[in-house]
Design a protein around this motif. Structure first.
Motif, PDB file in Angstrom:
ATOM      1  N   GLN A 171       0.801  -1.220   0.000  1.00 28.24           N
ATOM      2  CA  GLN A 171       0.000   0.000   0.000  1.00 28.24           C
ATOM      3  C   GLN A 171       0.842   1.283   0.000  1.00 28.24           C
ATOM      4  OE1 GLN A 171      -3.677  -0.046   2.394  1.00 28.24           O
ATOM      5  NE2 GLN A 171      -2.985  -2.011   3.216  1.00 28.24           N
ATOM      6  N   THR A 172       2.159   1.158  -0.067  1.00 26.98           N
ATOM      7  CA  THR A 172       3.019   2.340  -0.094  1.00 26.98           C
ATOM      8  C   THR A 172       2.727   3.169  -1.333  1.00 26.98           C
ATOM      9  OG1 THR A 172       4.780   1.111   1.037  1.00 26.98           O
ATOM     10  CG2 THR A 172       5.408   3.160  -0.048  1.00 26.98           C
ATOM     11  N   ARG A 173       2.494   4.462  -1.164  1.00 22.90           N
ATOM     12  CA  ARG A 173       2.203   5.301  -2.332  1.00 22.90           C
ATOM     13  C   ARG A 173       3.442   5.373  -3.237  1.00 22.90           C
ATOM     14  NH1 ARG A 173       3.743  10.707  -0.473  1.00 22.90           N
ATOM     15  NH2 ARG A 173       3.791  10.754   1.816  1.00 22.90           N
ATOM     16  N   PRO A 174       3.231   5.247  -4.559  1.00 20.83           N
ATOM     17  CA  PRO A 174       4.355   5.102  -5.498  1.00 20.83           C
ATOM     18  C   PRO A 174       5.383   6.218  -5.430  1.00 20.83           C
ATOM     19  CG  PRO A 174       2.279   4.578  -6.584  1.00 20.83           C
ATOM     20  CD  PRO A 174       1.921   5.123  -5.231  1.00 20.83           C
ATOM     21  N   GLU A 175       4.937   7.467  -5.195  1.00 19.96           N
ATOM     22  CA  GLU A 175       5.889   8.581  -5.212  1.00 19.96           C
ATOM     23  C   GLU A 175       6.908   8.493  -4.074  1.00 19.96           C
ATOM     24  OE1 GLU A 175       1.964  10.282  -3.499  1.00 19.96           O
ATOM     25  OE2 GLU A 175       2.617   8.800  -4.981  1.00 19.96           O
ATOM     26  N   LEU A 176       6.597   7.708  -3.043  1.00 23.09           N
ATOM     27  CA  LEU A 176       7.539   7.558  -1.930  1.00 23.09           C
ATOM     28  C   LEU A 176       8.812   6.830  -2.351  1.00 23.09           C
ATOM     29  CD1 LEU A 176       5.811   6.673   1.480  1.00 23.09           C
ATOM     30  CD2 LEU A 176       7.264   8.605   0.896  1.00 23.09           C
ATOM     31  N   ILE A 177       8.736   6.026  -3.401  1.00 21.07           N
ATOM     32  CA  ILE A 177       9.896   5.243  -3.828  1.00 21.07           C
ATOM     33  C   ILE A 177      11.026   6.172  -4.264  1.00 21.07           C
ATOM     34  CG2 ILE A 177      10.748   3.500  -5.435  1.00 21.07           C
ATOM     35  CD1 ILE A 177       7.851   2.444  -5.613  1.00 21.07           C
ATOM     36  N   GLU A 178      10.714   7.087  -5.197  1.00 19.16           N
ATOM     37  CA  GLU A 178      11.748   8.017  -5.660  1.00 19.16           C
ATOM     38  C   GLU A 178      12.142   8.998  -4.574  1.00 19.16           C
ATOM     39  OE1 GLU A 178      13.602   7.769  -8.352  1.00 19.16           O
ATOM     40  OE2 GLU A 178      12.489   5.894  -8.570  1.00 19.16           O
ATOM     41  N   ARG A 181      14.600   7.194  -2.436  1.00 21.39           N
ATOM     42  CA  ARG A 181      15.886   7.097  -3.148  1.00 21.39           C
ATOM     43  C   ARG A 181      16.686   8.387  -2.976  1.00 21.39           C
ATOM     44  NH1 ARG A 181      16.883   3.243  -7.202  1.00 21.39           N
ATOM     45  NH2 ARG A 181      15.085   2.042  -7.951  1.00 21.39           N
ATOM     46  N   GLY A 182      15.990   9.506  -3.104  1.00 16.48           N
ATOM     47  CA  GLY A 182      16.666  10.797  -2.951  1.00 16.48           C
ATOM     48  C   GLY A 182      17.205  10.994  -1.552  1.00 16.48           C
ATOM     49  N   TRP A 183      16.439  10.587  -0.543  1.00 16.11           N
ATOM     50  CA  TRP A 183      16.909  10.714   0.840  1.00 16.11           C
ATOM     51  C   TRP A 183      18.191   9.906   1.050  1.00 16.11           C
ATOM     52  CZ3 TRP A 183      11.534   9.259   3.273  1.00 16.11           C
ATOM     53  CH2 TRP A 183      10.624  10.278   2.983  1.00 16.11           C
ATOM     54  N   VAL A 184      18.176   8.671   0.522  1.00 18.34           N
ATOM     55  CA  VAL A 184      19.338   7.794   0.681  1.00 18.34           C
ATOM     56  C   VAL A 184      20.563   8.418   0.029  1.00 18.34           C
ATOM     57  CG1 VAL A 184      20.311   5.536   0.076  1.00 18.34           C
ATOM     58  CG2 VAL A 184      17.939   5.703   0.898  1.00 18.34           C
ATOM     59  N   GLN A 185      20.369   8.996  -1.138  1.00 21.72           N
ATOM     60  CA  GLN A 185      21.486   9.650  -1.833  1.00 21.72           C
ATOM     61  C   GLN A 185      22.033  10.802  -1.006  1.00 21.72           C
ATOM     62  OE1 GLN A 185      20.524  10.912  -5.794  1.00 21.72           O
ATOM     63  NE2 GLN A 185      22.590  11.635  -6.236  1.00 21.72           N
ATOM     64  N   GLU A 186      21.149  11.612  -0.410  1.00 23.54           N
ATOM     65  CA  GLU A 186      21.596  12.732   0.426  1.00 23.54           C
ATOM     66  C   GLU A 186      22.332  12.246   1.671  1.00 23.54           C
ATOM     67  OE1 GLU A 186      21.666  15.943  -0.121  1.00 23.54           O
ATOM     68  OE2 GLU A 186      20.804  15.632  -2.109  1.00 23.54           O
TER      69      GLU A 186
END
Length: 295
Positions: A171-178, A181-186
């Motif tokens: 049920q995770t909303r799709p936009e949370l995936i990207e 990813r951005g948080w992990v990169q930061e």
């Protein structure tokens, strides 16, 4: 209107959660808090009592000091720690953009903790679990807003690890995936995105290798040291499966193996040597003895 996402270090990307909460200040929780502090966020760690909160503060401060000692150009320690709060009050999570749960790997404990956090955060705030094996979709079903929930599986020790596993629930909303990813990169790490499945990718593979290594010790095939050296020197693993088990904690590995045994079958049955060591209190580095002597 002030942008609450810009409340951390000046110049922080607007997509990065500048105000982060961490539930649990143990080794993993303190490491997660450290990671967000280094990246410029304002972080609050919530613990169960004042003594635990003080210990959590000391863990984060010590970890941050080591980072600055290794890289004096990596920031100002006093400024970094000025963005850290520790508390016993869940209300501290009310103004956070992201809250990461980092309590022990126990289903009932995690469900209770996540529900309590959800009661104190605003709709739209992202809630993440640091679970290393439990079903993210199953945990989400226990929450009022499962669309705002996902897994962020950090690795121990967090400051030195280059990986974060982003686990997507049904049920995770799709936009949370990207977004994740951005948080992990930061955070200066690499994201591996996996769909929810028992043990995800990392724990499933890591535990499978570790359990076989334990059976080899149990059967007298070779010593723990030689088995580890075979993987380090032969397969370029940074540490062997048994030393890694000691670092993670034998009790943690037993819990994961038990869950995988129940969900995936006999190939994940915990060896008796693991059960015996945990029963004796030999949990690895944190107790001074596991498959190796850490004293």
């Amino acid at each position: 209107m002030n942008n609450p996402m810009a409340a951390g270090r000046p110049g922080l990307p607007s997509s990065f959660p500048a105000r982060v909460g961490v539930l649990g200040g143990g080794r993993m929780g303190a490491g997660i808090a450290h990671g967000f502090l280094v990246s410029g966020a304002e972080v609050v760690v919530v613990e169960r009592d004042e003594a635990s909160a003080q210990t959590a503060r000391e863990r984060v401060e010590a970890s941050a000091a080591k980072t600055i000692e290794r890289d004096p150009g990596g920031g100002n320690l006093d400024e970094m720690l000025s963005r850290l709060r520790v508390s016993v009050d869940y209300q501290e999570f009310a103004e956070r953009q992201l809250v990461v749960e980092a309590v022990p790997e126990d289903w009932a404990l995690k469900v209770a903790a996540l529900r309590k956090v959800e009661d104190h955060i605003r709709p739209g705030t992202v809630l993440a679990s640091n679970t290393s094996s439990l079903s993210v979709s199953g945990l989400a079903e226990e929450l009022a807003r499962p669309q705002d929930f996902l897994g962020l599986h950090f690795f121990n020790p967090v400051p030195a690890s280059a990986l974060i596993e982003v686990v997507i629930g049904k049920q995770t909303r799709p936009e949370l995936i990207e977004q994740a990813r951005g948080w992990v990169q930061e955070l200066g790490k690499t994201a591996v995105v996996v769909n929810d499945a028992p043990g995800f990718a990392s724990s499933r593979l890591g535990v499978a290798i570790a359990l076989e290594a334990m059976r080899m010790v149990e059967e007298g095939v070779a010593s723990a040291e030689d088995i580890d050296n075979a993987m380090v020197l032969g397969y370029k693993h940074p540490t062997g499966p048994l030393r890694t088990t000691d670092i993670v904690g034998l009790d943690v590995r037993l819990g994961i193996a038990t869950y995988l045994h129940e969900t995936l079958g006999e190939r994940f049955a915990p060896p008796q040597i693991l059960r015996d060591k945990v029963a004796r209190g030999e949990h690895g580095r944190k107790t001074g003895r596991g498959f190796f002597d850490w004293n």
